[in-house]
Design a protein around this motif. Structure first.
Motif, mmCIF file in Angstrom:
data_model
loop_
_atom_site.group_PDB
_atom_site.id
_atom_site.type_symbol
_atom_site.label_atom_id
_atom_site.label_comp_id
_atom_site.label_asym_id
_atom_site.label_seq_id
_atom_site.Cartn_x
_atom_site.Cartn_y
_atom_site.Cartn_z
ATOM 1 N N VAL A 295 48.628 27.927 -13.257
ATOM 2 C CA VAL A 295 48.592 28.681 -14.508
ATOM 3 C C VAL A 295 49.828 29.574 -14.596
ATOM 4 O O VAL A 295 50.101 30.371 -13.697
ATOM 5 N N ILE A 296 50.563 29.432 -15.679
ATOM 6 C CA ILE A 296 51.759 30.242 -15.918
ATOM 7 C C ILE A 296 51.312 31.658 -16.291
ATOM 8 O O ILE A 296 50.320 31.848 -16.986
ATOM 9 N N ASP A 297 52.050 32.645 -15.837
ATOM 10 C CA ASP A 297 51.782 34.057 -16.118
ATOM 11 C C ASP A 297 50.383 34.459 -15.635
ATOM 12 O O ASP A 297 49.567 34.990 -16.387
ATOM 13 N N SER A 298 50.130 34.168 -14.355
ATOM 14 C CA SER A 298 48.839 34.521 -13.750
ATOM 15 C C SER A 298 49.071 35.117 -12.368
ATOM 16 O O SER A 298 50.207 35.220 -11.912
ATOM 17 N N ASN A 299 47.982 35.438 -11.692
ATOM 18 C CA ASN A 299 48.086 36.018 -10.356
ATOM 19 C C ASN A 299 48.077 34.960 -9.258
ATOM 20 O O ASN A 299 47.938 35.287 -8.092
ATOM 21 N N SER A 300 48.222 33.680 -9.633
ATOM 22 C CA SER A 300 48.174 32.595 -8.649
ATOM 23 C C SER A 300 49.311 31.600 -8.877
ATOM 24 O O SER A 300 49.638 31.279 -10.021
ATOM 25 N N THR A 301 49.854 31.116 -7.775
ATOM 26 C CA THR A 301 50.876 30.065 -7.883
ATOM 27 C C THR A 301 50.316 28.712 -7.465
ATOM 28 O O THR A 301 51.028 27.714 -7.477
ATOM 29 N N ALA A 302 49.042 28.681 -7.098
ATOM 30 C CA ALA A 302 48.396 27.432 -6.691
ATOM 31 C C ALA A 302 47.958 26.640 -7.918
ATOM 32 O O ALA A 302 47.620 27.215 -8.956
ATOM 33 N N ALA A 303 47.952 25.340 -7.776
ATOM 34 C CA ALA A 303 47.466 24.472 -8.853
ATOM 35 C C ALA A 303 45.991 24.749 -9.112
ATOM 36 O O ALA A 303 45.249 25.130 -8.208
ATOM 37 N N VAL A 304 45.570 24.563 -10.360
ATOM 38 C CA VAL A 304 44.175 24.756 -10.733
ATOM 39 C C VAL A 304 43.337 23.675 -10.051
ATOM 40 O O VAL A 304 43.591 22.485 -10.213
ATOM 41 N N ALA A 305 42.349 24.112 -9.272
ATOM 42 C CA ALA A 305 41.469 23.178 -8.557
ATOM 43 C C ALA A 305 40.142 23.043 -9.307
ATOM 44 O O ALA A 305 39.767 23.913 -10.096
ATOM 45 N N SER A 306 39.441 21.973 -9.049
ATOM 46 C CA SER A 306 38.114 21.785 -9.627
ATOM 47 C C SER A 306 37.213 22.920 -9.151
ATOM 48 O O SER A 306 37.168 23.232 -7.965
ATOM 49 N N GLY A 307 36.530 23.563 -10.073
ATOM 50 C CA GLY A 307 35.658 24.683 -9.735
ATOM 51 C C GLY A 307 36.303 26.046 -9.882
ATOM 52 O O GLY A 307 35.630 27.068 -9.747
ATOM 53 N N ASP A 308 37.594 26.090 -10.176
ATOM 54 C CA ASP A 308 38.263 27.377 -10.393
ATOM 55 C C ASP A 308 37.766 28.022 -11.681
ATOM 56 O O ASP A 308 37.466 27.337 -12.663
ATOM 57 N N VAL A 309 37.705 29.346 -11.682
ATOM 58 C CA VAL A 309 37.354 30.107 -12.873
ATOM 59 C C VAL A 309 38.628 30.796 -13.354
ATOM 60 O O VAL A 309 39.218 31.597 -12.632
ATOM 61 N N ILE A 310 39.039 30.476 -14.565
ATOM 62 C CA ILE A 310 40.234 31.071 -15.153
ATOM 63 C C ILE A 310 39.782 32.131 -16.148
ATOM 64 O O ILE A 310 39.054 31.832 -17.086
ATOM 65 N N GLU A 311 40.182 33.370 -15.915
ATOM 66 C CA GLU A 311 39.853 34.467 -16.826
ATOM 67 C C GLU A 311 40.924 34.504 -17.911
ATOM 68 O O GLU A 311 42.073 34.820 -17.649
ATOM 69 N N LEU A 312 40.536 34.173 -19.127
ATOM 70 C CA LEU A 312 41.495 34.038 -20.223
ATOM 71 C C LEU A 312 41.829 35.361 -20.910
ATOM 72 O O LEU A 312 42.912 35.512 -21.462
ATOM 73 N N GLY A 313 40.890 36.302 -20.899
ATOM 74 C CA GLY A 313 41.154 37.579 -21.548
ATOM 75 C C GLY A 313 39.875 38.306 -21.884
ATOM 76 O O GLY A 313 38.772 37.852 -21.579
ATOM 77 N N SER A 314 40.020 39.443 -22.559
ATOM 78 C CA SER A 314 38.899 40.347 -22.824
ATOM 79 C C SER A 314 38.181 40.040 -24.128
ATOM 80 O O SER A 314 38.795 39.680 -25.126
ATOM 81 N N LEU A 315 36.866 40.246 -24.086
ATOM 82 C CA LEU A 315 36.009 40.212 -25.267
ATOM 83 C C LEU A 315 35.395 41.608 -25.381
ATOM 84 O O LEU A 315 34.797 42.092 -24.424
ATOM 85 N N PRO A 316 35.534 42.274 -26.524
ATOM 86 C CA PRO A 316 35.095 43.664 -26.620
ATOM 87 C C PRO A 316 33.583 43.834 -26.736
ATOM 88 O O PRO A 316 32.866 42.954 -27.223
ATOM 89 N N GLU A 317 33.123 44.979 -26.303
ATOM 90 C CA GLU A 317 31.724 45.379 -26.491
ATOM 91 C C GLU A 317 31.407 45.368 -27.987
ATOM 92 O O GLU A 317 32.238 45.760 -28.810
ATOM 93 N N GLY A 318 30.222 44.894 -28.337
ATOM 94 C CA GLY A 318 29.817 44.864 -29.730
ATOM 95 C C GLY A 318 30.360 43.689 -30.518
ATOM 96 O O GLY A 318 30.236 43.642 -31.741
ATOM 97 N N PHE A 319 30.948 42.714 -29.844
ATOM 98 C CA PHE A 319 31.499 41.530 -30.506
ATOM 99 C C PHE A 319 30.419 40.454 -30.551
ATOM 100 O O PHE A 319 29.906 40.031 -29.519
ATOM 101 N N ARG A 320 30.026 40.028 -31.759
ATOM 102 C CA ARG A 320 29.063 38.938 -31.884
ATOM 103 C C ARG A 320 29.829 37.625 -31.746
ATOM 104 O O ARG A 320 30.783 37.371 -32.473
ATOM 105 N N LEU A 321 29.403 36.795 -30.803
ATOM 106 C CA LEU A 321 30.077 35.530 -30.511
ATOM 107 C C LEU A 321 29.550 34.451 -31.453
ATOM 108 O O LEU A 321 28.439 33.957 -31.292
#
Length: 157
Positions: free
Chosen positions: A37-63
């Motif tokens: 993942v570019i611009d992340s805290n890891s230089t390892a390739a994405v493995a099966s089972g990895d959890v990628i945190e994409l960003g924040s969802l605010p409190e009170g946000f209806r999905l």
């Protein structure tokens, strides 16, 4: 035939404005030629089972909805589940964390658009993180994926 009117009016955050509180949050996920993942805290390739945190969802946000737009696909057999977890790591009994809230096992290995498949509407009781959990195989190539989450900002409860 009866006319039924709901007594409950929807909440509104940020004052009475004619265009409402609907919002779309955009998240980008790109990997380099080795599958990391570019611009992340890891230089390892994405493995099966990895959890990628994409960003924040605010409190009170209806999905309401989500779309995953696969512009440049990941390696063959890579799948992904799109969901959320709480920032504080503590689950909520009213709105439990769900790693596949929007999409479960969607194909990230072919260009296209994936839409949310769930049937629940929830409002986040506290700040959360949008997550993409990979499966099927490790990624070993460059990819470009955009994620759009839409909903209504209802504000803290």
């Amino acid at each position: 035939m009866a006319t039924i009117k709901c007594k409950r009016t929807p909440g509104q955050f940020g004052g009475a404005v004619p265009y409402g509180n609907t919002t779309v949050l955009a998240f980008a996920l790109a990997t380099n030629a080795t599958g990391a993942v570019i611009d992340s805290n890891s230089t390892a390739a994405v493995a099966s089972g990895d959890v990628i945190e994409l960003g924040s969802l605010p409190e009170g946000f209806r999905l309401d909805d989500a779309q995953v737009i696969v512009i440049t696909a990941m390696t063959a057999a890579v799948t992904g589940s799109l969901g959320f977890k709480y920032v504080d790591g503590v689950d909520s009994t009213d709105v439990p964390q769900d790693a596949a809230y929007f999409i479960s096992g969607g194909a990230l290995n072919a260009a296209g658009r994936l839409r949310a498949t769930g049937t629940k509407l929830v409002t986040l009781p506290k700040p959360a993180v949008l997550t993409l959990t990979t499966g099927g195989a490790a990624n070993a190539k460059a990819s470009d994926i955009k994620v759009l989450v839409s909903g209504e900002l209802l504000g803290p409860r």
